[in-house]
Design an enzyme around this catalytic site. Structure first.
Site, PDB file in Angstrom:
ATOM      1  N   ALA A   1      -3.971  25.330 114.698  1.00  0.00           N
ATOM      2  CA  ALA A   1      -4.013  26.495 114.021  1.00  0.00           C
ATOM      3  C   ALA A   1      -3.092  26.765 112.827  1.00  0.00           C
ATOM      4  O   ALA A   1      -2.309  27.546 112.635  1.00  0.00           O
ATOM      5  CB  ALA A   1      -3.630  27.736 115.081  1.00  0.00           C
ATOM      6  N   ASN A   2      -3.274  25.789 111.830  1.00  0.00           N
ATOM      7  CA  ASN A   2      -2.946  25.809 110.661  1.00  0.00           C
ATOM      8  C   ASN A   2      -1.220  26.068 110.220  1.00  0.00           C
ATOM      9  O   ASN A   2      -0.758  26.695 109.247  1.00  0.00           O
ATOM     10  CB  ASN A   2      -3.545  27.131 109.787  1.00  0.00           C
ATOM     11  CG  ASN A   2      -4.397  26.598 108.762  1.00  0.00           C
ATOM     12  OD1 ASN A   2      -4.573  25.469 108.480  1.00  0.00           O
ATOM     13  ND2 ASN A   2      -4.826  27.339 107.965  1.00  0.00           N
ATOM     14  N   HIS A   3      -0.491  25.599 111.232  1.00  0.00           N
ATOM     15  CA  HIS A   3       1.005  25.497 110.733  1.00  0.00           C
ATOM     16  C   HIS A   3       1.497  24.099 111.527  1.00  0.00           C
ATOM     17  O   HIS A   3       1.037  23.290 112.296  1.00  0.00           O
ATOM     18  CB  HIS A   3       1.558  26.619 111.683  1.00  0.00           C
ATOM     19  CG  HIS A   3       1.401  26.613 113.124  1.00  0.00           C
ATOM     20  ND1 HIS A   3       1.994  25.733 114.061  1.00  0.00           N
ATOM     21  CD2 HIS A   3       0.343  27.233 114.022  1.00  0.00           C
ATOM     22  CE1 HIS A   3       1.408  25.619 115.378  1.00  0.00           C
ATOM     23  NE2 HIS A   3       0.854  26.897 115.110  1.00  0.00           N
ATOM     24  N   SER A   4       2.674  24.066 110.805  1.00  0.00           N
ATOM     25  CA  SER A   4       3.395  22.675 111.239  1.00  0.00           C
ATOM     26  C   SER A   4       3.873  22.550 112.470  1.00  0.00           C
ATOM     27  O   SER A   4       4.580  23.623 112.885  1.00  0.00           O
ATOM     28  CB  SER A   4       4.419  22.419 110.237  1.00  0.00           C
ATOM     29  OG  SER A   4       5.289  21.459 110.454  1.00  0.00           O
TER      30      SER A   4
ATOM     31  N   THR B   1       7.298  28.486 113.703  1.00  0.00           N
ATOM     32  CA  THR B   1       6.245  28.854 112.971  1.00  0.00           C
ATOM     33  C   THR B   1       6.240  29.900 112.019  1.00  0.00           C
ATOM     34  O   THR B   1       5.318  30.281 111.447  1.00  0.00           O
ATOM     35  CB  THR B   1       4.864  29.006 113.740  1.00  0.00           C
ATOM     36  OG1 THR B   1       4.994  29.962 114.599  1.00  0.00           O
ATOM     37  CG2 THR B   1       4.538  27.524 114.295  1.00  0.00           C
TER      38      THR B   1
END
Length: 100
Positions: free
Chosen positions: A82-85, A91
């Site tokens: 989901a678009n995070h590191s 997050t």
């Protein structure tokens, strides 16, 4: 009603409810027979675009929904990328101040 409409829409004149497997052609998404989706806000044929989020082909994730399911308007399917590191402490983008 055309033959195509008969295979997409389970009820005559109801264009908010669709047979979901009739509109999904992504091989990483499997939808069982007679599973329906209702969307009274957006075009229900855009289910994958609007409701299957963070489903990137490089991760080889699969979405499998069984037969005879009824999916409500606004239901979202979120995948683990989901678009995070994933390698950071959090997050959330909070500011960490140095201790003086």
């Amino acid at each position: 009603m055309t033959i195509l409409e008969k295979t997409i829409y389970p009820r005559t004149g109801d264009y908010q409810t669709i047979y979901l497997n009739a509109v999904i052609d992504n091989p990483a998404i499997t939808i069982g027979d007679y599973t329906i989706y209702n969307d009274f806000v957006h075009d229900p044929t855009q289910f994958e675009k609007n409701n299957v989020l963070y489903h990137y082909p490089i991760n080889q994730d699969r979405l499998v929904i069984g037969k005879f399911c009824s999916i409500a308007c606004g239901a979202k399917f979120l995948f683990n990328s989901a678009n995070h590191s994933l390698g950071s402490l959090s997050t959330y983008t909070f500011h960490i101040s140095p201790v003086l």
